[in-house]
Design an enzyme around this catalytic site. Structure first.
Site, PDB file in Angstrom:
ATOM      1  N   ASP A   7       5.891   3.423   1.379  1.00 28.58           N
ATOM      2  CA  ASP A   7       5.128   2.279   1.888  1.00 28.58           C
ATOM      3  C   ASP A   7       4.370   2.743   3.140  1.00 28.58           C
ATOM      4  O   ASP A   7       4.975   3.005   4.178  1.00 28.58           O
ATOM      5  CB  ASP A   7       6.126   1.168   2.241  1.00 28.58           C
ATOM      6  CG  ASP A   7       5.446  -0.078   2.768  1.00 28.58           C
ATOM      7  OD1 ASP A   7       4.248  -0.008   3.109  1.00 28.58           O
ATOM      8  OD2 ASP A   7       6.120  -1.130   2.838  1.00 28.58           O
ATOM      9  N   HIS A   8       3.061   2.852   3.042  1.00 32.16           N
ATOM     10  CA  HIS A   8       2.307   3.419   4.158  1.00 32.16           C
ATOM     11  C   HIS A   8       2.204   2.487   5.357  1.00 32.16           C
ATOM     12  O   HIS A   8       1.712   2.852   6.410  1.00 32.16           O
ATOM     13  CB  HIS A   8       0.910   3.861   3.708  1.00 32.16           C
ATOM     14  CG  HIS A   8       0.346   4.992   4.542  1.00 32.16           C
ATOM     15  ND1 HIS A   8       0.206   4.919   5.899  1.00 32.16           N
ATOM     16  CD2 HIS A   8      -0.060   6.238   4.198  1.00 32.16           C
ATOM     17  CE1 HIS A   8      -0.302   6.042   6.361  1.00 32.16           C
ATOM     18  NE2 HIS A   8      -0.454   6.866   5.354  1.00 32.16           N
ATOM     19  N   ARG A   9       2.691   1.258   5.201  1.00 33.60           N
ATOM     20  CA  ARG A   9       2.660   0.390   6.376  1.00 33.60           C
ATOM     21  C   ARG A   9       3.655   0.896   7.414  1.00 33.60           C
ATOM     22  O   ARG A   9       3.500   0.665   8.605  1.00 33.60           O
ATOM     23  CB  ARG A   9       3.013  -1.055   5.980  1.00 33.60           C
ATOM     24  CG  ARG A   9       1.950  -1.702   5.118  1.00 33.60           C
ATOM     25  CD  ARG A   9       2.398  -3.061   4.651  1.00 33.60           C
ATOM     26  NE  ARG A   9       3.630  -2.968   3.860  1.00 33.60           N
ATOM     27  CZ  ARG A   9       4.284  -4.015   3.374  1.00 33.60           C
ATOM     28  NH1 ARG A   9       3.845  -5.229   3.610  1.00 33.60           N
ATOM     29  NH2 ARG A   9       5.371  -3.857   2.653  1.00 33.60           N
ATOM     30  N   PRO A  64       0.849  -1.206   0.000  1.00 37.61           N
ATOM     31  CA  PRO A  64       0.000   0.000   0.000  1.00 37.61           C
ATOM     32  C   PRO A  64       0.886   1.259   0.000  1.00 37.61           C
ATOM     33  O   PRO A  64       1.630   1.481   0.955  1.00 37.61           O
ATOM     34  CB  PRO A  64      -0.787  -0.114   1.296  1.00 37.61           C
ATOM     35  CG  PRO A  64       0.045  -0.999   2.182  1.00 37.61           C
ATOM     36  CD  PRO A  64       0.883  -1.869   1.317  1.00 37.61           C
TER      37      PRO A  64
END
Lengths: 477, 563
Positions: free
Chosen positions: A449-451, A279
């Site tokens: 990477d939004h994690r 994501p």
């Protein structure tokens, strides 16, 4: 093909011919005429040839055999053979048989490769008596295979493209002290032999610095064997064309051509598909480059490139925001990378590769520039070693030189963020007092990477980056 | 299937411990692998009925003897007629046969019932191999495609695989225990030792007397000196069967049955393997032609390399951030040859007899390299070369043929002798199998052994061969790779040896081993009919391909009837 010396051919046929399936042979104490020996005949096209280069023929393994398939060559070209040793495995209509040599010598050339078929009596390889004759035999084999219609030689293994473009960072090799011998895993050795890769020249990235199968695959420029299997080939030609067209892909336009991926293209494709599972989000930031441009003019004569300047700036900003330099591999944890390795995307002929500037935050600008030149040279000549293109922790992609003002990059799997840099353009800006002026501005767009990296992290990182670029003196320190 | 079946019926059987079972035990010389067949049959009522009907006539006397027999020893001066030390497969086979023969029997076990085979050997390894066979098939894209099957990437859960192996061992162990309990065999717990003639001690200080004693203490993995086993990175088969880890790269020392089977398991689960073999060739002990083909199929295409003609003189487990280090020396010159760095090492250099603390000194028996010397009737020989009366040794402890089913067959042979029927076991009729994919099996002599014997005794030897490529069933399974080979005497049709490499070879060998055990000649057995299409036709093909000079000895019944 005239079987001039048919006397050689008399030995190999099997004693029995009645039983259709098995070969029962009475092998009583008297030494049996060999069941499966290679058929040889001296090569005497020219009367003056002193050298003894023998052709290895497809033997007749049974009375009903007309042609045989080479299952595998048990020896490789150049290997020494002793009389009675098994050289090749031939599949007849009944069984696989090891074929032995009658003579000592060297397997000089393989004329019919594994998996190919040749009629009984056709030359499948050449045997040289001495090492010196191997070359001569090879040239003969070359002319032979080009003329032999039945036995096309296999295409030379692709050893060209050195690298999948954007790869996972290599696992950090365990610290080892002092020089040590090369350690390669069994499969790595097998692959190296198969693809004719000199195992000594491969850099090991496995545990304890050992050479693994993937290192050899990378060195041979082939896609990793774990790559998704190709789609099943369309069904065998069916009687009616109507049935054949039930495949889902749309029909090709007339005169279209289908070109299979090169190894590099496959690697890029694989990585791109993989990236879809991460994501990501993007944050853009305009950066004033007047000061940077001025600095660039000053240091350019000393061999400093814009890429090095940007990589250095990014490296320094990353040092202050380690989370942007982190990666998330399992979806469960952060990995804070111990080094800041900035990979820079480079278009090379027919592909894309990302040479890595290691420790971009620590190396000075001049060393970095020098390193960069070296990497680009290697990339163009396809000499990059795996650790030189797959150890990046952050990627920089610059399309500014094409006049692109802004763009959006795809995050390579295994990294936390990628920076897309557009062209620096004169822009009219209004300051807080309402005065208009013209400044050089470039749009920087980061995909992350939004994690692990959140909006505020990325914004803070960009702010730091902009500050460094706008006050570039620290870059030269 | 059979195991599960027998388990469900075991409770009801237990309520009638002394009821003689009409089991198919009447065929005592049946060589059963790990003794499982009998125990499974014994509890399954449908089969029981079958065998009763079949054998009721000649079984009656024996049945009554058994009914009276297991309650009291036939000779009042002893506690038992027969005491067996060691409840492995050998002891189990002997115990069941002894009860059938009416002997009051006890079995002593110091560890767990089932011994090596059931707990740390053939049984759990078959569970792992069942997994590896399926993995191999699912991973073989080409194989699947040729069936028209599409399978997405196959994976496995290590703990799940390990559990399958330990569950199987538990299940079989319970079956074994229950089968002995049901028949009234006394299971005595504790280490057993021989105190003197006809006197045995077990546990701390329990002493019992028995008319006859069988030692069946088995073996343990043999670890050559210089090798440090830590149970984590340097392991023996005992540890490997627990499958606590699947290393990326494992060295296997020894390329016999155990090593080969583990190479099959590990490579299917993703490991790379390096074989270390002291002899000049991999797979020593197999028929040369078979080992050559097996190497081409089981070694060369897999992620395996090997060093032959070398000893592993020193192996140190992984520690302090270093991998497992293996020093290799030349087997002949003892010079240092190489140092390997791997993630794990499995020591599969064979097995050593487990005979320490057996009290052998009390009866003046000296072991030879740990093995207990016996004659062809398994009677123990003492230090003066004399037979020790009433003392026998079977199985791995005597080293004659270290296979579970051989131990069981030897045990049955001993029981036959002590119940008044002289019996000598023909070891050349005992089959052996290696459960790789595909399997390897053999019985009798190898070709070089047969030729040597032929030279000495002055007869001719012939070879018949057939390929699995010629077998319809094998081709239907896309498993045409394989070879069957029979070594025989063309003058009288005697089968000297049969070697099979191919799909289900381990199951195919019994037609040949039975023929050897019963002395059936090729000219007779070749007239027997095999269902088509079956793999058994591979063996049929061998018989039919043989060229025997003598005519069939008798006209088989079926032929007569047809005429």
């Amino acid at each position: 093909m005239a079987l001039s010396s048919s006397s050689f051919l008399s030995t190999p046929s099997l004693p029995n011919s009645k039983s259709t399936i098995s070969f029962a042979s009475s092998v009583s104490p008297a030494p049996i005429p060999s069941l499966r020996r290679v058929v040889f005949r001296s090569h005497r096209r020219e009367m003056t040839v002193r050298s003894k280069i023998r052709e290895i023929f497809m033997p007749a393994l049974s009375s009903t055999m007309t042609e045989g398939k080479i299952v595998s060559w048990l020896k490789t070209e150049g290997e020494k053979l002793a009389k009675g040793q098994s050289v090749v495995v031939v599949e007849s209509d009944k069984a696989d048989m090891d074929v032995e040599t009658f003579y000592d010598g060297y397997l000089a050339a393989i004329v019919v490769g594994e998996g190919e078929t040749a009629p009984v009596g056709a030359a499948i390889g050449l045997l040289a008596e001495t090492e010196a004759e191997i070359e001569e035999a090879k040239s003969k084999a070359a002319s032979k295979s080009s003329s032999a219609a039945v036995a096309p030689s296999p295409p030379p293994p692709a050893t060209s493209s050195p690298a999948p473009a954007i790869s996972q960072p290599a696992p950090v090799a365990a610290g080892s002290d002092g020089p040590r011998k090369t350690v390669a895993t069994p499969y790595a050795k097998k692959l190296a032999k198969q693809h004719k890769v000199d195992i000594g020249s491969v850099a090991g990235t496995g545990p304890f610095g050992r050479i693994t199968a993937s290192d050899v695959e990378a060195a041979a420029g082939i896609a990793p064997s774990v790559a998704p299997p190709p789609p099943p080939p369309p069904a065998a030609p069916t009687a009616t064309t109507a049935k054949a067209t039930t495949t889902s892909s749309p029909p090709l336009l007339p005169d279209s051509s289908v070109v299979p991926f090169t190894a590099m293209q496959s690697a890029v494709s694989k990585n791109m598909i993989e990236s879809l599972s991460v994501p990501t989000f993007r944050v853009g930031y305009p950066v004033n480059t007047d000061a940077l441009d001025a600095l660039y003019e000053k240091v350019k004569p000393k061999g400093v490139t814009m890429t090095a300047l940007l990589a250095k700036a990014a490296g320094m900003a990353l040092a202050q925001h380690p989370v942007v330099n982190a990666s998330c591999k399992d979806g469960k944890s952060f990995t804070y990378n111990s080094n800041i390795n900035v990979a820079v995307a480079v278009a090379i002929n027919g592909g894309l590769i990302t040479p890595v500037l290691q420790d971009a935050d620590k190396l000075d600008l001049y060393l970095l520039s020098q390193k960069w030149k070296e990497l680009v040279g290697k990339a163009r000549s396809k000499q990059l070693q795996p650790h030189e293109y797959n150890s990046g922790t952050f990627t920089l992609s610059n399309l500014g030189m094409f006049g692109v003002d802004r763009f959006d990059a795809i995050l390579p799997p295994g990294q936390g963020a990628i920076m897309a840099v557009g062209a620096s353009k004169p822009t009219v800006v209004a300051d807080k007092d309402g005065f208009f002026s013209v400044k050089n501005k470039m749009m920087v767009n980061v995909t992350a990477d939004h994690r692990i990296v959140y909006g505020a992290d990325l914004a803070a990182f960009l702010q730091t980056f902009a500050k460094i670029v706008e006050n570039p003196d620290s870059l030269t320190l | 299937m059979q195991s599960a079946f027998s388990l469900s019926f075991s409770q009801s059987s237990l309520t009638l411990p002394n009821r003689p079972l009409c089991s198919p035990n009447a065929a005592p010389r049946n060589l059963r692998f790990c003794g499982l067949r009998r125990e499974a049959f014994g509890f399954s009522p449908p089969k029981q009925l079958n065998s009763c009907r079949f054998q009721v006539k000649n079984r009656r006397i024996e049945v009554s003897a058994a009914a009276g027999g297991n309650g009291a020893p036939s000779n009042k001066s002893f506690d038992y007629d027969l005491v067996i030390i060691g409840a492995g497969v050998g002891g189990h086979g002997a115990a069941l046969h002894a009860v059938e023969k009416g002997l009051k029997t006890a079995i002593i076990e110091g560890d767990v019932v089932g011994g090596t085979c059931v707990n740390r050997g053939c049984v759990p390894s078959k569970a792992l191999l069942a997994v590896s066979g399926r993995m191999r098939e699912l991973q073989n894209e080409h194989h699947m495609k040729s069936f028209g099957l599409q399978v997405s990437a196959a994976g496995y859960d290590r703990q799940g695989v390990a559990d399958h192996a330990s569950n199987l061992a538990t299940k079989i162990r319970n079956n074994l225990t229950n089968s002995m309990k049901a028949l009234g065999v006394d299971i005595l717990t504790g280490f057993g030792s021989v105190l003197g003639p006809q006197k045995v001690k077990y546990g701390k200080d329990n002493v019992i007397t028995a008319k006859d004693i069988i030692i069946a203490t088995g073996s343990v993995p043999f670890v050559p000196k210089g090798i440090e086993v830590d149970g984590k990175t340097v392991i023996t088969s005992d540890h490997a069967l627990k499958l606590e880890s699947v290393p990326d790269w494992i060295a296997i020392v020894g390329s016999g049955y155990i090593g080969l089977e583990f190479s099959d398991v590990y490579t299917a689960l993703g490991s790379e393997v390096t074989f270390i073999e002291a002899l000049d060739q991999l797979m020593p002990g197999f028929d040369p032609e078979i080992s050559k083909l097996a190497q081409r199929v089981l070694i060369n295409p897999r992620k395996i390399d090997y060093h032959t003609g070398v000893f592993a003189s020193k192996i140190t487990p992984a520690k302090d951030g270093r991998p497992v280090m293996i020093e290799l020396i030349d087997a002949k010159t003892k010079e240092h040859k190489d140092t390997l760095e791997v993630d794990a090492a499995l020591i599969a250099t064979g097995r050593a007899p487990f005979t320490n603390g057996l009290g052998l000194e009390n009866i003046n028996v000296a072991t030879q390299r740990g093995f207990i010397p016996v004659d062809e009737r398994m009677r123990v020989i003492d230090g003066n070369g004399k037979l020790v009366p009433n003392l026998y040794c079977i199985g791995d402890a005597n080293g004659k043929l270290m296979l579970a089913h051989a131990a069981s067959a030897q045990g049955i042979s001993v029981v036959e002798q002590v119940t008044g029927r002289d019996h000598v076991l023909n070891h050349l009729s005992i089959p052996a199998a290696c459960f790789t994919h595909p399997e390897i099996s053999m019985v009798g002599l190898t070709e070089p052994q047969a030729r040597e014997k032929a030279e000495k005794e002055g007869f001719k030897v012939s070879i018949a061969k057939t390929s699995f490529k010629a077998n319809t069933k094998a081709l239907a399974e896309n498993e045409g790779e394989g070879l069957a080979k029979m070594i025989y005497r063309p003058d009288n049709g005697e089968i000297l040896g049969v070697h099979i490499f191919g799909l289900h070879a381990a199951d195919l060998i019994h037609e040949a081993s039975n023929a050897i055990a019963l002395g059936t000649r090729i000219q007779d057995i070749k007239l027997a009919v095999h269902a088509h299409p079956t793999l058994s036709e591979v063996v049929d093909e061998l018989f039919k391909a043989a060229k025997v000079e003598s005519p069939a000895s008798t006209t088989p019944q079926s032929v007569k009837a047809a005429v």
